[in-house]
Scaffold this active site. Structure first.
Site, PDB file in Angstrom:
ATOM      1  N   LYS A   1       0.750  -1.199   0.030  1.00  0.00           N
ATOM      2  CA  LYS A   1      -0.057   0.086  -0.045  1.00  0.00           C
ATOM      3  C   LYS A   1       0.793   1.343   0.040  1.00  0.00           C
ATOM      4  O   LYS A   1       2.277   1.169   0.371  1.00  0.00           O
ATOM      5  CB  LYS A   1      -0.986  -0.044   1.388  1.00  0.00           C
ATOM      6  CG  LYS A   1      -0.422   0.064   2.451  1.00  0.00           C
ATOM      7  CD  LYS A   1       0.202   1.346   2.947  1.00  0.00           C
ATOM      8  CE  LYS A   1       0.772   1.450   4.418  1.00  0.00           C
ATOM      9  NZ  LYS A   1       1.386   2.524   4.934  1.00  0.00           N
TER      10      LYS A   1
ATOM     11  N   LEU B   1       5.339   0.519   3.419  1.00  0.00           N
ATOM     12  CA  LEU B   1       4.551  -0.189   2.538  1.00  0.00           C
ATOM     13  C   LEU B   1       3.468  -1.231   2.948  1.00  0.00           C
ATOM     14  O   LEU B   1       2.683  -1.904   2.221  1.00  0.00           O
ATOM     15  CB  LEU B   1       5.345  -0.936   1.383  1.00  0.00           C
ATOM     16  CG  LEU B   1       6.410  -0.089   0.664  1.00  0.00           C
ATOM     17  CD1 LEU B   1       7.294  -0.951  -0.231  1.00  0.00           C
ATOM     18  CD2 LEU B   1       5.566   0.731  -0.298  1.00  0.00           C
ATOM     19  N   GLY B   2       3.446  -1.370   4.373  1.00  0.00           N
ATOM     20  CA  GLY B   2       2.513  -2.300   4.787  1.00  0.00           C
ATOM     21  C   GLY B   2       2.611  -3.706   4.807  1.00  0.00           C
ATOM     22  O   GLY B   2       1.691  -4.580   4.794  1.00  0.00           O
TER      23      GLY B   2
ATOM     24  N   ASP C   1      -3.441  -0.890  10.242  1.00  0.00           N
ATOM     25  CA  ASP C   1      -3.252  -1.125   8.831  1.00  0.00           C
ATOM     26  C   ASP C   1      -3.941  -2.390   8.267  1.00  0.00           C
ATOM     27  O   ASP C   1      -4.203  -2.516   7.119  1.00  0.00           O
ATOM     28  CB  ASP C   1      -1.987  -0.980   8.319  1.00  0.00           C
ATOM     29  CG  ASP C   1      -1.327   0.289   8.327  1.00  0.00           C
ATOM     30  OD1 ASP C   1      -2.114   1.480   8.800  1.00  0.00           O
ATOM     31  OD2 ASP C   1       0.066   0.661   7.958  1.00  0.00           O
TER      32      ASP C   1
END
Length: 283
Positions: free
Chosen positions: A11, A99-100, A136
């Site tokens: 993400k 970036l998760g 997240d």
């Protein structure tokens, strides 16, 4: 169904505002989440003995600490499931990159086991479990680009532009607690509405963590300055990854070919529907 192979996409935070600090130490955020058609890959094979076993190309995180294992065991306990699973994680997303990756791996695990173990749990139930693993995780469970508030868990689906992105990782890991604990971090950005954020568009979007991360991590600052020569860069999450948007894949490829050898970079297309959910829809 005995086996599944599914993506765990990256993400981007295309906007990140910090609007306050809560009494429990967490921060109030406003952010825009969007997925990329690039990420990790997980393979799941059902077991009947209750054992959760993980094999991974990432060997720096202990199995019991890995969010994949924690997600599987949390699901087992929550529904008193006697089934188990063998999981293979092909790790492509960097740790501490913003970036998760870990959250995405956890969400893919929850959704995969919901199918593999034939549980029939709703997305809301899975997202609630995911929130216990990380703020997240729910956006990856729901699988749509979203405007997020709170600590990132209050989600409203949105449609964003879907350009090509070049994502650059300068070869370091950023410690999120260090960033959020920094005295100089901006914590008082006035809240705005989702409608205003979308109306202002990408040219106005920013990340409130950027100045602090660049000050604390000179290699991020160096990469930011380099990328600025090609297109306006943004930090995703608390970094260390930076990204810029480009209109054409060929533009992204030309930029990739100029990245320094001691940095890692990739190109990817923005997605409003997660590649994970695109894959699940074909099942």
């Amino acid at each position: 169904m005995k086996e599944l192979i599914l993506p765990a996409p990256a993400k981007l935070n295309r906007l990140l505002h910090i609007t306050g600090r809560r009494s429990d130490g967490y921060h109030e955020l406003q952010t825009l989440f969007q997925f990329l058609d690039h990420g990790d890959t997980l393979r799941f094979r059902r077991r009947d003995d209750g054992i959760v076993n993980l094999e991974s190309t990432l060997d720096t995180v202990a199995q019991n600490d890995n969010l994949v294992v924690r997600a599987a065991r949390l699901l087992q306990v929550d529904i008193d499931c006697r089934l188990g699973v063998d999981i293979h994680l092909d790790k492509r997303l960097p740790l501490g990159g913003g970036l998760g990756g870990g959250s995405s791996d956890a969400a893919t695990t929850l959704l995969a086991l919901n199918h593999l173990w034939n549980l029939g749990l709703s997305p809301d139930r899975l997202a609630a479990l995911g929130l216990r693993l990380g703020a997240d995780v729910p956006v990856f469970v729901y699988g749509h680009a979203a405007w997020a508030e709170g600590i990132g868990e209050r989600l409203t689906p949105v449609e964003l532009d879907t350009p090509w992105f070049v994502v650059l990782h300068p070869g370091i890991e950023v410690a999120t607690p260090q960033v959020f604990g920094a005295p100089q971090l901006t914590r008082n950005t006035p809240p705005i509405s989702m409608a205003r954020a979308l109306q202002e568009g990408p040219e106005a979007w920013r990340n409130d963590c950027e100045a602090t991360v660049r000050r604390l991590y000179p290699r991020v600052d160096e990469a930011f300055e380099w990328l600025s020569a090609f297109a306006p860069p943004l930090l995703t999450g608390t970094g260390a990854c930076l990204f810029c948007s480009l209109q054409h894949e060929s533009d992204a490829q030309r930029l990739l070919e100029q990245v320094r050898d001691d940095w890692h970079a990739f190109k990817a297309r923005g997605c409003n529907v997660s590649p994970l959910h695109q894959a699940l829809s074909l099942m």
